[in-house]
Design an enzyme around this catalytic site. Structure first.
Site, short mmCIF file in Angstrom:
data_model
loop_
_atom_site.label_atom_id
_atom_site.label_comp_id
_atom_site.label_asym_id
_atom_site.label_seq_id
_atom_site.Cartn_x
_atom_site.Cartn_y
_atom_site.Cartn_z
N HIS A 160 8.04 -40.81 6.62
CA HIS A 160 8.34 -40.69 5.19
C HIS A 160 7.60 -39.51 4.58
O HIS A 160 7.28 -39.52 3.39
CB HIS A 160 7.95 -41.97 4.42
CG HIS A 160 8.42 -43.23 5.08
ND1 HIS A 160 9.62 -43.84 4.77
CD2 HIS A 160 7.87 -43.98 6.08
CE1 HIS A 160 9.77 -44.92 5.52
NE2 HIS A 160 8.73 -45.02 6.33
N SER A 282 8.30 -10.93 -3.17
CA SER A 282 8.97 -11.15 -4.46
C SER A 282 8.92 -9.84 -5.23
O SER A 282 7.99 -9.04 -5.07
CB SER A 282 8.21 -12.25 -5.21
OG SER A 282 8.35 -12.07 -6.60
N LYS A 288 3.34 -12.89 -2.96
CA LYS A 288 4.30 -13.75 -2.24
C LYS A 288 4.63 -13.30 -0.82
O LYS A 288 4.87 -12.13 -0.55
CB LYS A 288 5.61 -13.78 -3.03
CG LYS A 288 5.53 -14.67 -4.24
CD LYS A 288 5.50 -16.12 -3.83
CE LYS A 288 6.34 -16.95 -4.78
NZ LYS A 288 6.54 -18.26 -4.24
N GLU A 295 14.64 -20.71 5.11
CA GLU A 295 15.53 -21.32 4.10
C GLU A 295 16.99 -21.00 4.44
O GLU A 295 17.89 -21.82 4.27
CB GLU A 295 15.18 -20.79 2.70
CG GLU A 295 13.80 -21.26 2.24
CD GLU A 295 13.17 -20.33 1.21
OE1 GLU A 295 13.89 -19.71 0.43
OE2 GLU A 295 11.92 -20.22 1.21
#
Ligand code: ARG
Length: 460
Positions: A160, A282, A288, A295
Site C-alpha cells: 500500500h 525546467s 530541477k 513519466e
C-alpha cells in the site's frame, strides 16, 4: 484520376485515403516481401502437373537475383514506394517488370496481395519479436547487475506504499527483472502464431493451380502452413493483436518499474539517484532534474494499450475474408513495436546509470518495518502466532504515540540477514537469472540466424 497497376483510373483523394501510411510503413516490409516473392516464384517453377511451366527454374533464378538487388537498394535507402504503387507489393512488381519485362508480370501468378501482405507481416514480426526478446533480456540483465552489485543493502519493503517489511535493493531490482523475463512467455505465444505460413491461400479461397504450399512453408522457414485458405485469410490481424497484447502487458510491467524509480529517486525517499544525463531541467526552476523520461514510459504505456485496444476493436465483428481495414492492423503493431523497443532500450540505459544511496535506504527503516520480525521472534520463543501478533500490535500502537520501545533498536542489516529462504533477501539465486537470460538470448539468436539463412538462400 490516377493510373495504377490494378486500377485503370482512381480518384486521387480516394487513392490517398486508401493507401494511408503504406508507402512509409511498407518500407519495413521490403526485404520480407522480396523473400516471400522469391519463395513463391521458386515454388511456381517447381510446380508439377502443368503442361508448360509458368516460370522455368532458370527464370525463377533470374527473378531471385532481381529481388536480391531490390533488397540491396532498400537497405541503402534507395527503394521508394510511390502513392500510385499503393504498397510495397506493387512497388516490387513494378521494379521487377521494369527490369525483367514479361517475366516480372508473371510473379504474381496464383497469389493475391492478401496472402502476400500476410506473409510479409509474419516474417517481419518473427524477426521483430526475437529482437524485442533480446532487448527484454538486456534490460533484465541491467537490473540484475544493478541488484547483484547493491547486494544486501537494506531497503524498506512496502505494501500500500506504506513501510511494510525489511527487504533489499537486490530483491527490488531482481524482482522487477523476473517480472520482465516472465513476459517472454507472451512474446513466445505471439511468435508461435506468427510462425505459420498463409502463402498460397491467395485471396482467401485458394486457386485452380497445383500450388505446393508445404514447399513455401519450408523455403520461408515457417513451423507449419496455415492449412485452411479461408482461415488463413482471417488470421490476418489476429497475430498482430496477439503481439500487441504482449507489448501492452510488457509496457505495463515497465511502467511499474518507471514508477518505482520516480518515487525512490524523489528527495523525500532518496534511495536512488538517476543519472543526470537522463533527467531534464525546467525553464524557470534552476534546481530541477526531472524524471521526464520515466513519466513518458507511463505515457507511452497508455499509447500501446490504446493500439492494442484499436487492434481488437478493428477485428471485432469483422466479416470473414479479407477486408481493407485489416491494413490498419499493420500500422498498429508497427507503432506498438517501435514504442516498446525504444522504451526497453531507454530503461536499460537509465538502470545502467542508477546509483544507490545506502544511507538513505537504511535511515528509512522506521520501527514499524520490524514489527513482523519481532512477532516472529516471539513465536520462536514459544508464543502462538496470533498472541504474538497482538502483543506487537499493542506495543507498536504505543510506539506511534511517541513512547520508545526496545524494538526501535533493531538493525536493518541484521534483520535482512535473517531472511534466507528461497527468493527472499539472502535467498536470491543469481545463477537462475543469468541462466534464464542467457538461454532466452541464445534461443532468439539461433532463430534469428535460421531466418537469416532462409533469406540468404532465397535471395542470391
Ligand atoms: N496494403 C494492403 C493491406 O495491407 C494490401 C492488400 C490489399 N488487398 C486488397 N484486396 N485490396 O491490406
Amino acid at each position: 484520376m490516377k493510373k495504377t497497376i490494378t486500377d485503370s483510373t482512381i480518384d486521387a483523394d480516394v487513392l490517398t485515403y486508401t493507401v494511408g501510411e503504406d508507402p512509409v510503413l511498407d518500407l519495413a516490409l521490403a526485404k520480407w516481401d522480396c523473400m516471400g516473392t522469391a519463395a513463391h516464384v521458386t515454388m511456381l517453377s517447381e510446380m508439377k502437373g502443368l503442361k508448360r511451366p509458368i516460370v522455368t527454374k532458370a527464370e525463377a533464378a533470374q527473378v531471385r537475383k532481381a529481388l536480391a538487388r531490390i533488397v540491396e537498394r532498400a537497405e541503402k535507402g534507395k527503394f521508394a514506394i510511390r502513392v500510385d504503387d499503393q504498397d510495397v507489393h506493387m512497388a516490387v512488381e513494378r521494379l521487377l517488370t521494369e527490369e525483367l519485362g514479361d517475366l516480372g508480370k508473371k510473379v504474381h501468378t496464383g497469389r493475391s496481395r492478401n496472402d502476400q501482405v500476410a506473409v510479409d507481416v509474419r516474417l517481419h514480426m518473427k524477426s521483430e519479436i526475437l529482437q524485442t526478446e533480446k532487448e527484454v533480456c538486456a534490460l533484465a540483465a541491467e537490473l540484475c547487475s544493478f541488484g547483484f552489485d547493491a547486494g544486501p543493502i537494506p531497503l524498506v519493503g512496502r505494501t500500500h506504499l506504506q513501510p511494510a517489511m525489511p527487504s533489499t535493493v537486490e530483491m527490488w531490482a531482481t524482482g522487477h527483472a523476473e517480472m520482465i523475463i516472465d513476459q517472454l512467455a507472451n512474446f513466445e505465444a505471439a511468435y508461435a502464431l506468427a510462425d505459420l505460413n498463409p502463402l498460397g491461400s491467395a485471396a482467401g479461397y485458394g486457386v485452380p493451380l497445383p500450388l505446393d504450399r508445404a514447399r513455401t512453408t519450408k523455403l520461408l522457414g515457417f513451423s507449419r502452413t496455415l492449412h485452411n485458405c479461408f482461415g488463413a485469410s482471417m488470421a490476418r490481424g489476429e497475430c498482430e493483436a496477439s503481439l500487441l497484447s504482449a507489448l501492452a502487458q510488457l509496457m505495463c510491467v515497465l511502467s511499474r518499474l518507471a514508477e518505482d524509480l520516480i518515487l525512490f529517486s524523489m528527495p523525500e525517499f532518496g534511495y536512488f539517484k538517476l543519472p543526470r544525463a537522463y533527467c531534464t531541467g525546467s525553464s524557470i526552476m534552476p534546481q530541477k532534474f526531472n524524471p521526464d523520461v520515466l513519466e513518458l514510459v507511463r505515457g507511452k504505456t497508455a499509447q500501446v494499450i490504446g493500439w492494442q485496444t484499436a487492434a481488437l476493436t478493428l477485428l471485432h465483428a469483422m466479416p470473414g475474408g479479407y477486408n481493407r481495414d485489416l491494413q490498419d492492423a499493420k500500422l498498429l503493431y508497427m507503432k506498438g513495436l517501435e514504442t516498446t523497443r525504444t522504451t526497453l532500450r531507454i530503461l536499460a540505459k537509465v538502470v545502467a546509470g542508477l546509483k544507490v544511496n545506502a544511507d538513505s535506504c537504511r535511515e528509512a527503516f522506521t520501527p514499524g518495518v520490524f514489527a513482523t520480525d519481532v512477532a516472529l521472534a516471539k513465536v520462536a520463543a514459544g508464543t502462538p502466532w496470533r498472541d504474538a501478533y497482538h502483543e506487537v500490535r499493542d506495543q507498536f500502537a504505543a510506539l506511534y504515540e511517541g513512547k520508545p520501545a526496545e524494538v526501535a533498536n533493531l538493525d536493518p542489516d541484521r534483520q535482512v540477514a535473517l531472511k534466507t529462504h528461497e527468493g527472499t533477501c539472502l535467498g536470491l539465486d543469481h545463477d537462475l537469472y543469468q541462466r534464464r537470460i542467457s538461454e532466452a538470448v541464445q534461443s532468439a539468436d539461433s532463430r534469428l540466424d535460421a531466418l537469416d539463412a532462409c533469406c540468404k538462400r532465397l535471395l542470391k
